[in-house]
Design a protein around this motif. Structure first.
Motif, short mmCIF file in Angstrom:
data_model
loop_
_atom_site.label_atom_id
_atom_site.label_comp_id
_atom_site.label_asym_id
_atom_site.label_seq_id
_atom_site.Cartn_x
_atom_site.Cartn_y
_atom_site.Cartn_z
N TYR A 3 0.88 -1.18 0.00
CA TYR A 3 0.00 0.00 0.00
C TYR A 3 0.90 1.21 0.00
O TYR A 3 1.03 1.91 1.01
CB TYR A 3 -0.92 -0.01 1.23
CG TYR A 3 -2.05 1.00 1.15
CD1 TYR A 3 -1.93 2.26 1.75
CD2 TYR A 3 -3.22 0.70 0.49
CE1 TYR A 3 -2.96 3.18 1.69
CE2 TYR A 3 -4.26 1.62 0.41
CZ TYR A 3 -4.12 2.86 1.01
OH TYR A 3 -5.15 3.77 0.95
N PRO A 4 1.57 1.47 -1.13
CA PRO A 4 2.53 2.58 -1.14
C PRO A 4 1.80 3.92 -1.17
O PRO A 4 0.71 4.04 -1.71
CB PRO A 4 3.30 2.35 -2.45
CG PRO A 4 2.39 1.56 -3.32
CD PRO A 4 1.51 0.75 -2.42
N ILE A 5 2.44 4.90 -0.54
CA ILE A 5 1.86 6.25 -0.52
C ILE A 5 2.91 7.24 -1.03
O ILE A 5 4.05 6.88 -1.27
CB ILE A 5 1.37 6.65 0.89
CG1 ILE A 5 2.53 6.75 1.87
CG2 ILE A 5 0.30 5.69 1.37
CD1 ILE A 5 2.14 7.31 3.24
N LEU A 6 2.49 8.47 -1.14
CA LEU A 6 3.35 9.53 -1.68
C LEU A 6 4.65 9.64 -0.88
O LEU A 6 4.64 9.71 0.34
CB LEU A 6 2.59 10.86 -1.57
CG LEU A 6 3.20 12.08 -2.24
CD1 LEU A 6 2.77 12.12 -3.69
CD2 LEU A 6 2.77 13.34 -1.54
N ARG A 7 5.77 9.64 -1.60
CA ARG A 7 7.07 9.88 -0.95
C ARG A 7 7.66 11.16 -1.54
O ARG A 7 7.10 11.76 -2.44
CB ARG A 7 8.00 8.69 -1.18
CG ARG A 7 7.62 7.45 -0.35
CD ARG A 7 8.65 6.35 -0.49
NE ARG A 7 8.21 5.12 0.15
CZ ARG A 7 8.62 4.71 1.36
NH1 ARG A 7 9.47 5.44 2.04
NH2 ARG A 7 8.17 3.58 1.87
N PHE A 8 8.80 11.54 -1.01
CA PHE A 8 9.37 12.84 -1.39
C PHE A 8 9.61 12.99 -2.87
O PHE A 8 9.48 14.08 -3.42
CB PHE A 8 10.68 13.09 -0.61
CG PHE A 8 10.45 13.58 0.78
CD1 PHE A 8 10.52 12.72 1.85
CD2 PHE A 8 10.13 14.91 1.00
CE1 PHE A 8 10.29 13.18 3.14
CE2 PHE A 8 9.89 15.38 2.29
CZ PHE A 8 9.96 14.51 3.36
N ALA A 9 9.97 11.90 -3.55
CA ALA A 9 10.26 12.03 -4.98
C ALA A 9 9.06 12.52 -5.77
O ALA A 9 9.20 13.09 -6.84
CB ALA A 9 10.73 10.69 -5.54
N ALA A 10 7.86 12.29 -5.25
CA ALA A 10 6.64 12.61 -6.02
C ALA A 10 6.02 13.94 -5.60
O ALA A 10 5.02 14.36 -6.17
CB ALA A 10 5.62 11.49 -5.84
N VAL A 11 6.61 14.60 -4.64
CA VAL A 11 6.05 15.84 -4.12
C VAL A 11 6.21 16.95 -5.17
O VAL A 11 7.20 16.98 -5.89
CB VAL A 11 6.80 16.16 -2.81
CG1 VAL A 11 6.79 17.62 -2.47
CG2 VAL A 11 6.24 15.34 -1.68
#
Lengths: 752, 435, 156
Positions: free
Chosen positions: A685-693
């Protein structure tokens, strides 16, 4: 009941078997929330005028404001700090009216032994309920203190003001608050109106005030329920079933009972747990116990994930017509669209935790529950104790974003403490359990149909939403997970829809736009194959996703710019302002933009519940054709929350809501198979990480001093999702209507 | 005098041979064309081309980590130095926008670019040479309809004389066999399709076949195991180290979904291959799986041992035995750091942490993959469900990693520990052994 | 018995050798910084520094830590004397629930100790293993950038 228990799924058979009528309440005045916001119907003549905010529930002033002999001010609230900054905001409100130094004020939050019962900290109600009560109570306390000082100084009250914790006379004399507060002077009932400070003179409300909880959090001070360390505390862990509907057939507990440091193994029906001296021992013992247990599993206890939406829509439903205006009308063009949203999780970063102590027939539970009073009631029922013997103290946990497993952890701790009296028992949920057993945001389907005339005005509108309940919060023992597994289990009470104008699955299903003919139907589905409850925004996330995506589709068919199209259909001036501000600050070019290939812009707007805060959003994305990757570039939001007590708090909540909603919208869906939840941890259940901000995210606030507070914590969830879908449609030329907007879906849509 | 004439004769022959070689080694330039209009390509060909490009995994080598797709710039570390992948977008100046189909085919089949320069065999034209004419047309159609990107390549970092492209010609003379794939009538259509894809586009042998000292694949030991960017590419033939032999179904699941319950998930460069294959038609992946599974002929001994292992893993260990005090540092490290996901008796933890008794990395002859995965973890490239393993490089010293791996090797593979393990660990940590 | 050096002080523990550091820090030493977020090394809420590198304390058994320097959030500074990172997070009000913040600070510290003026792109890539569920990412990045500048100045 001897039938195997679903994991908190409430089957139709159980519904019918429980006998009795379902108690449902729904609005008899459907027209209430649609047009201009109208005040609630006036109460009958015989009743006294209503007290503002939660004062109606706790009318004594000293329930809210305490002043000790040293003049120290303590604010008391029945609301809970969830990380939304409410403690600081309420202190600001009180300090402003009392004219004390904001840094000197303390605050006590929800505690069944000490604070008013403000039910749940939910629905973005805290400022409207508690903030209003505290504001009025503080103002009235101030006037009482001024009155007392007037007597003492033999001066008329007009010559006195409150300042810096004292009452000052215009001749220079002063009396400190501490000297005025004797006996029960503040134990008086509130009046319906108060002498509130002129907003133009505000020095604290609306000004930046550093949050009182942050210093401890960045330096390792105790801040969370997870940090509670009570003397003689022991550690408990629950062993949960491997799948929905599994029953514990047998377990050989001897090996675990003899592990050094293990104090007790508890088994009751399908409940299996272990208590140990040390935390890591409890964890290892829990794992060993899980291996030693044999479960009877139910095949196909869960529906087929591939057809979950049609499965849900085929279940029996109660149909509520929540809007029926005008009559069905044909237009020049008609458009229809269906949207879907999967189960989504709270997925709090800190799994739920609670500490409980059962001693001398009294139970104390320290919990991050959003509602300690309803939890107390449920615990009392579960343990068959008088509620007065149960105390629930709210201690901050990690962000919960609604009804997560906090109450269940509280119930686990209470249950184990009851089985192991005399020592505080700490229960920490494991990550896998939090992901697998928390109540999710329900899977939903919507369908929208509208007709346009030749000038691009909407002449007819029909909207349907299918959803389970959005609240299974305790009040009842049957809403607590552990209670469902007991040898003599408690079953969940029949779910009820939350009535309009708040709504549950139908929250924000009624469009705020000017529509001459419109029908909205809420298909409420009681049977819950998978456990669900309130997730931030409730139905508003999906309904706004649907409405605001559909508005863009209608705008496209009319050949009108999306922002123009919305302004064309809305009269509320505050809505218009927020839309104009967002589009202007974003640099939205009406009537066509020339982008580099792959770039797109999208817009969305909503007023949360059609009566809380207004939020408008514009998003810019890049879409990579080869891979379907969506990159967030730039987001601009405009918000109107009425009077902004803590502008930075509002900004923080809106930013957070935007990024959280972006995560839901782009990535999140709870994976399951025919027997169990497969999304057990962050890998599945992956969620938003810094790379996608995004590269930039700006929030502009329209402050309206003197206007009522408008709940803001959930206002950006819905608009963000639609703005993203609209931006992707602009960039990729394809319209995605199924959440989440995954890379695979987008790539497939672009390829076809 | 006679000796002098012989020497002179030899010199002449040498010069003539050298001349012949240089004549043979030089290729003419193919005329530059106007970049073809995107609409001039058949959409069906473009679509198939996209699938073929995914099978070939062109995007991984030809895209820099922060760059636009297919615009090149990524460095490939070879034993000889660094080579930068070219820009294969249809940009007329820095990409292949002015390449005709003929020029493209020549590059793919013979490793010669439009201007007549030799391409380094890091670009696996020794595999692409097997591509059919139709497939080359489709790939060309796909590439020429991409977004043109202006991007220049850094110069290759190769020592003399390898930086002279004419040396490649010599390599080709020795090792390059051109020619399209030839169907094998003994096998069925699906197998042949898989063999064709695996040996041409998917170029599996480029990593999974050992290479000689001149970096050419050892034809006699096809799929016998090789290296890619510092990772071990296991043998796919009879020497496969997988404790449970691959079948076409388990291989399909692994290649398509990035995880298989009895083998785990890919690590290193194979992760990108599998990510690419997720978007390819199912039938293509099944064909590849069928072919690759056939490379390791059925072996009754191996099968028996695999069944015994699976039986053993299916039984929970008795409770008492599951929790002895860890006898040594390696065991304690395993218990505290690894067991939560890789525990032999798992009731919690990440779903993709397989029992290490099933792991090829743990059972195989080469410890590099296990070392790299412990130090660097496994990260999700996109925000999508999939294996996620934390990195332990900061937590453990080289000696501790060696202790851990020795324990794991003994306990889960039941094999002697790898020789020179500590040395391997040190070299990997220091950034050596990256090719 | 295992001896651990935490924030400059030695501590002996009789916890089993495979006990993850997190439980010793929280339950024996009473330190609140490192937090339980997943116990699987997926979220970074437990991040501390060991010999200057960011590690997951939920998955690092104490047997591997003898002789190494362990630094937790508490070892960086206090409310009265905050470390530049702590100062920056307070100045930027970079927290909503705040549960992930201790891990964020320790993760950032491992980078900025060695690369005081690290760029935005490097910071973003470096912070990737740490999750924030409240969506405080923008402020966290601003705070780390702010601290990066401050630490670069101090390093001069």
């Amino acid at each position: 009941m001897n039938a195997p228990h679903r994991l908190h799924a409430f089957s139709r058979r159980e519904l019918l078997a429980s006998g009795g009528a379902l108690i449902v309440s729904f609005s008899l005045t459907p027209a209430l929330a649609q047009d201009a916001p109208s005040p609630p119907p006036a109460p009958a003549e015989a009743k006294p005028p209503q007290l503002p905010g939660s004062l109606s529930k706790a009318p004594f002033l000293d329930s809210w404001i305490k002043i000790d002999a040293d003049g120290g001010v303590t604010v008391v609230t029945g609301k809970a700090e969830l990380g939304q900054g409410i403690k600081t905001a309420l202190i600001q409100v009180a300090a402003e009216e009392l004219d004390v130094d904001v840094r000197s004020v303390k605050i006590i939050t929800a505690d069944t032994a000490k604070t008013p019962n403000e039910m749940y900290t939910a629905g973005s109600h805290s400022m409207q309920d508690s903030g209003v009560a505290i504001r009025h109570a503080s103002a009235q306390v101030r006037e009482i203190l001024i009155g007392l000082a007037a007597q003492r100084l033999s001066l008329p009250a007009e010559r006195l003001t409150a300042s810096q914790g004292a009452v000052i006379a215009d001749d220079g004399r002063s009396v400190a608050f501490g000297q005025l507060v004797t006996g029960d002077v503040l134990h008086v009932q509130a009046q319906p109106t108060s002498k509130l400070k002129d907003p133009a003179k505000h020095a604290i409300v609306g000004k930046p005030v550093a949050r009182i909880d942050i210093p401890a959090k960045v330096t390792g001070g105790a801040a969370y329920v997870q940090d509670l360390r009570l003397p003689n505390m022991v550690h408990g862990r629950m062993v949960r079933p491997p799948s929905y509907g599994a029953r514990l057939r047998s377990v050989d507990t001897a090996g675990v009972e003899h592990m050094p440091g293990v104090l007790k193994v508890v088994r009751d029906g399908n409940v299996l747990a272990v208590i140990a001296e040390r935390e890591y021992t409890a964890i290892k013992a829990m794992r060993a116990l899980a291996e030693a247990a044999a479960w009877d599993e139910t095949p196909n206890a869960l529906p087929d994930p591939a057809s979950i939406y049609s499965y849900l829509q085929k279940l029996p439903a109660q149909d509520y017509v929540i809007l029926n205006r005008g009559s069905a009308s044909a237009g020049a063009k008609t458009l229809q669209a269906t949207y879907h949203r999967p189960y989504q999780m709270h997925a709090s970063i800190g799994p739920s935790c609670a500490v409980a102590l059962f001693e001398a027939n009294a139970l104390t539970v320290w919990t991050h529950s959003q509602g300690v009073f309803p939890l107390r009631k449920a615990l009392a029922e579960m343990l068959r104790m008088p509620p007065e013997q149960v105390r629930c103290v709210q201690v901050e946990g990690s962000g919960c974003y609604g009804h997560n497993a906090a109450d269940d952890a509280g119930a686990d701790a209470a249950y184990l403490a009851h089985a192991f009296p005399g020592r505080p028992v700490r229960v920490q949920w494991m990550r896998e359990d939090e992901h697998s057993f928390e109540p999710y945001g329900p899977a939903m389907s919507t369908s929208a149909k509208a007709s346009l005339d030749n000038s691009g005005s909407i002449v007819d509108w029909e909207f349907h939403v299918w959803s389970n309940t959005h609240s299974t919060r305790p009040g009842a023992a049957g809403d607590l997970l552990v209670a469902n597994y007991l040898g003599s289990p408690f079953t969940p009470p029949p779910p009820k829809p939350i009535p309009q104008p708040e709504g549950g699955g139908d929250r924000n299903a009624i469009p705020i736009y000017k529509l001459p003919n419109a029908r909205v139907v809420h298909h409420f589905i009681p049977e819950m194959p998978i456990r669900v409850s309130a997730l931030r925004g409730l139905g508003a996330y999906m309904n706004i996703f649907s409405l605001e995506s559909f508005m863009d589709e209608l705008a496209a068919v009319s050949g009108i710019d999306p922002v123009e199209f919305r302004l064309k259909h809305i009269e509320d001036s505050r809505a218009r302002e927020v839309i104009a501000l967002a589009s202007e600050r974003f640099g939205w070019l009406r009537g066509g933009r020339k982008h580099p290939p792959g770039r797109g812009q999208g817009f969305a707007f909503a007023r949360y519940k059609n009566l809380a805060a207004y939020a408008a959003l514009a998003v810019e994305v890049d879409v990579e054709r080869e891979t379907g990757r969506i990159e967030l570039r730039r987001i601009v939001a405009a918000v109107d929350s009425g009077e902004a007590v803590s502008p930075d708090g509002i900004r923080n909540q809106i930013e957070g809501g935007i990024l959280q909603s972006a995560s839901w919208t782009l990535y999140e869906q709870v994976g399951f198979d025919r027997s169990r939840i497969t999304a057990r941890d962050w890998s599945r259940y992956p969620i938003l990480r810094f790379a996608a901000v995004p590269q930039s995210l700006e929030v502009f606030i329209i402050d309206r001093p003197g206007q009522p507070f408008l709940g803001t914590g959930e206002a950006s969830q819905g608009p963000t999702s639609a703005a993203l879908a609209n931006a992707v449609a602009d960039a990729a030329g394809v319209r995605l209507r199924d959440l989440p907007l995954t890379r695979e879906r987008l790539k497939a849509a672009m390829a076809s | 005098m006679r000796a002098g004439r012989i020497v002179l004769g030899l010199l002449v022959i040498l010069i003539l041979c050298g001349g012949a070689f240089f004549f043979w080694a030089s290729w003419p330039e193919i005329a530059a064309i106007q970049p073809p209009a995107k609409t001039s390509f058949d959409p069906a060909a473009v679509k198939r081309g996209g699938e073929l490009v995914a099978i070939g995994n062109c995007i991984t080598c030809h895209t820099r980590s922060d760059g636009k797709p297919l615009a090149g710039g990524r460095a490939l570390t070879t034993p000889f130095g660094r080579i930068y992948a070219t820009n294969i977008t249809p940009d007329p100046d820095t990409g292949i926008g002015r390449w005709s189909q003929e020029a493209f085919d020549r590059a793919m089949r013979r490793g010669v670019d439009r201007r007549g320069e030799h391409l380094y065999p890091a670009f696996p034209y020794d595999h692409f040479t097997q591509l059919s004419e139709n497939d080359l047309k489709a790939i060309y159609a796909y590439l020429m309809t991409r977004e043109p990107v202006q991007a220049l390549m850094p110069a290759n970092e190769l020592p003399f004389p390898l930086n002279l492209r004419v040396t490649v010609a010599a390599w080709k003379l020795l090792f390059l066999r051109t020619g399209t794939y030839r169907s094998d009538p003994v096998h069925d259509v699906e197998w042949n399709h898989g063999a064709y894809l695996a040996n041409s586009l998917a170029h599996c042998g480029a990593c999974h076949t050992p290479r000689n000292f001149l970096a050419a694949e050892e034809r006699g030991d096809a799929f016998g195991g090789g290296s890619a960017e510092g990772w071990y590419a296991p043998a796919l033939n009879a020497a496969s180290p997988a404790p449970v032999p691959w079948t076409k179904d388990s291989l399909y699941t692994y290649l398509r979904h990035g995880f298989e319950a009895q083998h785990g998930s890919p690590t290193g460069p194979m992760r990108e291959v599998v990510a690419s294959l997720a978007q390819v038609p199912e039938s293509d992946v099944r064909a590849i799986a069928t072919y690759v599974a056939s490379l390791a002929p059925p072996n009754p001994d191996r099968q028996r041992r695999a069944e015994a292992l699976l039986r053993k893993l299916g039984q929970p260990e008795t409770v008492g035995a599951a929790l002895p005090a860890p006898p040594n540092a390696g065991a304690a490290i395993f218990a505290g750091a690894c067991a939560v996901c890789h525990s032999p008796t798992r009731s919690s933890g990440s779903a993709e942490g397989i029992n290490l008794a099933l792991s090829s990395a743990v059972n195989g002859p080469d410890p590099r993959n296990a070392i790299r995965v412990i130090i660097g973890g496994i990260h999700q490239a996109d925000t999508e469900p999939g294996p996620l393993m934390p990195d332990f490089g900061g937590a453990f010293t080289d000696a501790q990693i060696a202790d851990l791996l020795n324990y794991v090797r003994t306990r889960f593979a039941g094999q002697p520990t790898w020789p020179d393990l500590l040395d391997h660990i040190r070299r990997i940590r220091q950034g050596q052994d990256n090719s | 018995m295992v001896t651990l050096t935490v924030n400059g002080r030695q501590h002996q523990t009789d916890a089993e050798t495979d006990t993850p550091l997190l439980y010793v820090l929280r339950d024996e030493l009473g330190l609140n910084g490192a937090k339980f977020g997943c116990g699987l090394g997926q979220c970074g809420a437990c991040t501390v520094n060991v010999d200057g590198r960011a590690i997951y304390s939920c998955l690092t058994p104490i047997v591997a830590l003898e002789g190494k320097e362990i630094t937790t959030l508490e070892g960086l500074g206090t409310v009265d004397k905050p470390h530049p990172l702590q100062r920056a997070f307070m100045d930027e009000q970079a927290a909503q629930c705040g549960y992930c913040i201790a891990g964020m600070i320790m993760r950032a510290n491992a980078l900025l100790q060695n690369q005081p003026g690290a760029s935005e792109a490097v910071i973003r890539a470096h912070m990737q293993p740490n999750l924030c569920r409240c969506g405080t990412h923008m402020r966290i990045l601003r705070a780390v950038r702010r601290a990066a500048l401050a630490m670069k100045e101090a390093a001069r």
